[in-house]
Scaffold this motif. Structure first.
Motif, short mmCIF file in Angstrom:
data_model
loop_
_atom_site.label_atom_id
_atom_site.label_comp_id
_atom_site.label_asym_id
_atom_site.label_seq_id
_atom_site.Cartn_x
_atom_site.Cartn_y
_atom_site.Cartn_z
N ASN A 161 0.82 -1.22 0.00
CA ASN A 161 0.00 0.00 0.00
C ASN A 161 0.85 1.27 0.00
OD1 ASN A 161 -2.34 -1.62 0.15
ND2 ASN A 161 -2.06 -1.78 2.36
N GLY A 162 1.94 1.26 -0.75
CA GLY A 162 2.80 2.43 -0.85
C GLY A 162 3.73 2.65 0.33
N GLU A 163 3.74 1.74 1.29
CA GLU A 163 4.62 1.88 2.45
C GLU A 163 5.70 0.80 2.41
OE1 GLU A 163 4.50 2.65 7.18
OE2 GLU A 163 2.82 1.53 6.37
N ARG A 164 6.92 1.20 2.77
CA ARG A 164 8.02 0.24 2.84
C ARG A 164 8.07 -0.38 4.22
NH1 ARG A 164 12.96 1.09 -1.07
NH2 ARG A 164 11.74 1.75 -2.86
N LEU A 165 8.27 -1.69 4.23
CA LEU A 165 8.35 -2.46 5.47
C LEU A 165 9.71 -3.14 5.51
CD1 LEU A 165 4.88 -4.23 5.09
CD2 LEU A 165 5.36 -2.10 6.27
N ARG A 166 10.46 -2.91 6.57
CA ARG A 166 11.80 -3.49 6.73
C ARG A 166 11.69 -4.64 7.71
NH1 ARG A 166 16.39 -5.22 7.50
NH2 ARG A 166 18.31 -4.06 7.23
N LEU A 167 12.13 -5.83 7.30
CA LEU A 167 12.08 -6.99 8.18
C LEU A 167 13.03 -6.78 9.36
CD1 LEU A 167 11.92 -9.92 5.61
CD2 LEU A 167 10.05 -8.67 6.70
N LYS A 168 12.47 -6.82 10.55
CA LYS A 168 13.19 -6.49 11.78
C LYS A 168 14.12 -7.63 12.20
CE LYS A 168 12.22 -4.93 16.46
NZ LYS A 168 11.15 -4.56 17.39
N GLY A 169 15.32 -7.25 12.64
CA GLY A 169 16.24 -8.22 13.20
C GLY A 169 17.09 -8.97 12.21
N ILE A 170 16.98 -8.60 10.92
CA ILE A 170 17.78 -9.28 9.91
C ILE A 170 18.40 -8.26 8.96
CG2 ILE A 170 16.21 -11.26 10.03
CD1 ILE A 170 15.33 -10.61 7.16
N ASP A 171 19.41 -8.70 8.22
CA ASP A 171 20.05 -7.86 7.20
C ASP A 171 20.44 -8.77 6.04
OD1 ASP A 171 21.03 -5.59 5.98
OD2 ASP A 171 22.87 -5.49 7.16
N ALA A 172 19.77 -8.64 4.93
CA ALA A 172 20.02 -9.48 3.76
C ALA A 172 20.99 -8.77 2.81
CB ALA A 172 18.71 -9.77 3.03
N PRO A 173 21.69 -9.54 1.98
CA PRO A 173 22.55 -8.91 0.98
C PRO A 173 21.74 -7.95 0.10
CG PRO A 173 22.97 -11.26 1.07
CD PRO A 173 21.75 -10.99 1.92
N GLU A 174 22.37 -6.87 -0.31
CA GLU A 174 21.72 -5.91 -1.19
C GLU A 174 21.45 -6.56 -2.55
OE1 GLU A 174 20.64 -2.72 -0.37
OE2 GLU A 174 21.10 -3.59 1.57
N TYR A 175 20.45 -6.08 -3.26
CA TYR A 175 20.01 -6.72 -4.50
C TYR A 175 21.16 -6.94 -5.49
CZ TYR A 175 17.41 -7.88 -8.65
OH TYR A 175 16.95 -8.54 -9.77
N ARG A 176 22.02 -5.97 -5.66
CA ARG A 176 23.12 -6.09 -6.62
C ARG A 176 24.41 -6.64 -6.00
NH1 ARG A 176 20.93 -4.26 -10.99
NH2 ARG A 176 19.68 -2.39 -11.09
N GLN A 177 24.35 -7.07 -4.77
CA GLN A 177 25.54 -7.54 -4.07
C GLN A 177 25.95 -8.94 -4.51
OE1 GLN A 177 25.36 -7.15 0.20
NE2 GLN A 177 27.15 -8.43 0.52
N PRO A 178 27.22 -9.12 -4.90
CA PRO A 178 27.71 -10.47 -5.23
C PRO A 178 28.34 -11.12 -4.01
CG PRO A 178 29.34 -8.86 -5.89
CD PRO A 178 28.18 -8.08 -5.30
N CYS A 179 28.38 -12.44 -4.02
CA CYS A 179 29.10 -13.23 -3.02
C CYS A 179 29.96 -14.22 -3.80
CB CYS A 179 28.13 -13.98 -2.11
SG CYS A 179 27.09 -12.90 -1.09
N ARG A 180 30.83 -14.96 -3.11
CA ARG A 180 31.67 -15.96 -3.78
C ARG A 180 31.39 -17.32 -3.17
NH1 ARG A 180 34.94 -14.67 -7.53
NH2 ARG A 180 36.47 -16.30 -7.26
#
Length: 192
Positions: A50-69
């Motif tokens: 509904n036009g509002e951003r919701l941030r999942l509390k207590g976690i931190d996910a890799p950014e959309y363009r972030q690579p890992c190995r």
């Protein structure tokens, strides 16, 4: 007569403080807002409804363009984190609740779909890191070498900081100021 007035004023003051205390406790005990329905997944730890951003509390996910190995090759862990959240959200009718906001104005939420805590599931599968919560789930993912724990990765907060530094350096001081203002009002980074 004077001592009677002091007593009366003291009783009135304590009564007023008592009433204010009760009101404050009632306001603190109000139920958290609950959001259900259709959610759009922005990245591995951010939803929109509904036009509002919701941030999942207590976690931190890799950014959309972030690579890992993993196994000596890059893999799109940020895209995979988003896909993992999309998959979980599609399994049922998610319900998100929370009352706090982060510094970007996003509502901090814990979401469930059925009996599954979405925040915990993302950490347990290694698609997000514990960020003030879900330490037990992170231990499980780390020991099983799931998700980002299967190889090398940069913590999402460090990745965001580096990216902001690169953007600021590429655009000069004015670009850095614009980026700072954008992030302050919630137009910038999806993480943190």
């Amino acid at each position: 007569m004077r001592s009677g007035r002091l007593f009366r004023d003291g009783v009135a003051t304590f009564a007023l403080l008592g009433i204010l205390s009760l009101l404050a406790s009632k306001l603190n005990n109000r139920p958290e807002p609950v959001q259900t329905g259709e959610f759009y997944v922005i990245d591995g730890d951010t939803l929109s409804a509904n036009g509002e951003r919701l941030r999942l509390k207590g976690i931190d996910a890799p950014e959309y363009r972030q690579p890992c190995r993993r196994d000596g090759a890059d893999w799109a862990c940020g895209e995979e984190a988003r896909k993992a959240l999309v998959t979980i959200v599609k399994t049922g009718r998610p319900e998100c609740r929370g009352g706090e906001r982060d510094r970007y104005g996003r509502l901090l939420v814990t979401c469930v779909v059925g009996d599954v805590d979405i925040n915990a599931a993302l950490v347990r599968t290694g698609m997000a890191l514990s960020y003030g919560g879900y330490a037990a789930e992170e231990r499980i993912a780390r020991q099983a070498k799931l998700g980002v724990w299967a190889g090398d990765f940069e913590r999402p907060a460090d990745y965001r900081r580096e990216e902001r530094g690169k953007q600021s350096a590429a655009g000069g001081p004015m670009k850095g100021l614009i980026d700072y203002i954008s992030q302050s009002i919630g137009w910038g980074s999806h993480g943190e």
